[in-house]
Enzyme design. Structure first.
Site, PDB file in Angstrom:
ATOM      1  N   CYS A 125       1.236   1.254 -11.284  1.00 13.25           N
ATOM      2  CA  CYS A 125      -0.125   1.769 -11.196  1.00 13.25           C
ATOM      3  C   CYS A 125      -0.500   2.498 -12.487  1.00 13.25           C
ATOM      4  CB  CYS A 125      -0.275   2.674  -9.978  1.00 13.25           C
ATOM      5  SG  CYS A 125      -2.005   2.955  -9.542  1.00 13.25           S
ATOM      6  N   ASP A 194       0.569  10.712  -5.116  1.00 10.60           N
ATOM      7  CA  ASP A 194      -0.688  11.168  -4.514  1.00 10.60           C
ATOM      8  C   ASP A 194      -0.407  12.305  -3.554  1.00 10.60           C
ATOM      9  OD1 ASP A 194      -1.152   8.128  -5.258  1.00 10.60           O
ATOM     10  OD2 ASP A 194      -3.080   9.161  -5.246  1.00 10.60           O
TER      11      ASP A 194
END
Ligand code: RI2
Length: 303
Positions: A125, A194
């Site tokens: 990512c 996250d």
């Protein structure tokens, strides 16, 4: 100015990345406070609560959004006037944003110390925290190779390879399904976060769990690069909702029969047993010690 434009930009991923969305939300609350002209305290508090909800509803998985907003609003309810409350929000926001950038730099320094000449790094990512670790090690003169996944369906990996190429890093883009094909060469994995639970489990971009599982079967260490405001303040995994996004992100312009269903979760959960260490601004933490850090930061939350 209300926070809706920022919340909308977070929802559409015009503003993305767990750290960036937290700073953007904090800044939006500060701008709201700065522009507020009323004098009735209760009315102001009601408007602030409305702004808080709009921001928290923009994306569900990164607890950095919740923690960033909470830290920006800390102590506001004890204020005795609108002016005092506005100053509190503006001051908290400036402090949070400043400490967030300082944390990312500290993590870059600490994480870079784990990188050696000749390493073959895999990242997934686009984590500004993980990318900063890699570019910091490169800027220290260390020479290593990096594989970055494209990170379907949104393709954040294209941002990562562009950032690393511009820094002069030896970077190779791979498709997500090629992770096992390169894992034999890989010496270390660096990813972002996250949300990290007090038990050290990681919620990160979809595909992280697969990478960590394959890495574990081949004895390769997985390092998570994360500021402490990405730690979940409670013990309830049920407080973390994995975001599912529009199916159009998966199929693009392709035409499929109407009876094809599409499932598009954009985060997954990696168990702590697959994680070597979590690199934070408080140091390199074993996943089993995150609970102690969480208690120190957030105080004693019931199970
Ligand atoms: P930084 C991103 O999510 C990725 O999952 C990344 O690992 C994480 O946020 C942390 O990013 P998305 O916003 O805070 O791309 O390290 O869905 O930049």
């Amino acid at each position: 100015m209300d926070v809706f434009p920022t919340a909308s930009a977070i929802k559409t991923m015009e503003i993305r990345g767990a750290g960036r969305i937290a700073r953007a939300a904090s800044s939006a609350l500060s701008m709201f406070a700065e522009g507020y002209e009323g004098s009735d305290l209760q009315e102001f508090m009601d408007r602030v609560e409305e702004q808080r909800r709009i921001l928290l509803d923009s994306r569900p998985t990164a607890v950095s959004l919740y923690n960033g907003v909470s830290l920006t609003l800390k102590g506001v309810k004890r204020c005795r006037s609108v002016e005092e409350a506005k100053e509190k929000i503006i001051g908290n926001s400036s402090g949070f944003i400043d400490s967030s950038f300082k944390a990312v730099s500290k993590i870059a320094e600490t994480g870079a110390s784990l990188i050696r000449d000749g390493d073959v790094i895999l990242t997934h990512c686009n984590s500004s925290t993980a990318v900063n670790v890699i570019t910091k090690a490169h800027s220290e003169g260390k020479r290593f190779k990096v594989y970055a996944t494209e990170s379907r369906p949104w393709g954040q990996g294209f941002i990562t390879v562009t950032e690393l190429a511009k820094s002069g890093v030896d970077i190779t883009l791979i498709i997500d399904s090629a992770v096992t094909s390169v894992m034999g060469q890989v010496t270390k994995i660096f990813v972002g976060a996250d949300t990290i639970t007090p038990r050290g489990d990681l919620y990160n971009k979809i595909g992280t769990a697969q990478i960590a599982t394959v890495a574990s079967t081949m004895g390769k260490p997985v390092y998570v690069c994360a500021e402490t405001y990405k730690i979940l303040p409670t013990y309830r995994d049920s407080d973390v909702r994995i975001e599912e996004r529009d199916c159009k992100e998966v199929i693009g312009e392709r035409k499929l029969p109407d009876n094809v269903k599409i499932f598009n979760p954009v985060f997954d959960r990696t168990e702590s047993k697959y994680i070597r260490s979590i690199i934070t601004e408080e140091g390199i933490i074993d996943p089993k010690d995150i609970e102690k850090l969480s208690l120190r930061i957030f105080g004693n939350k019931e199970e």
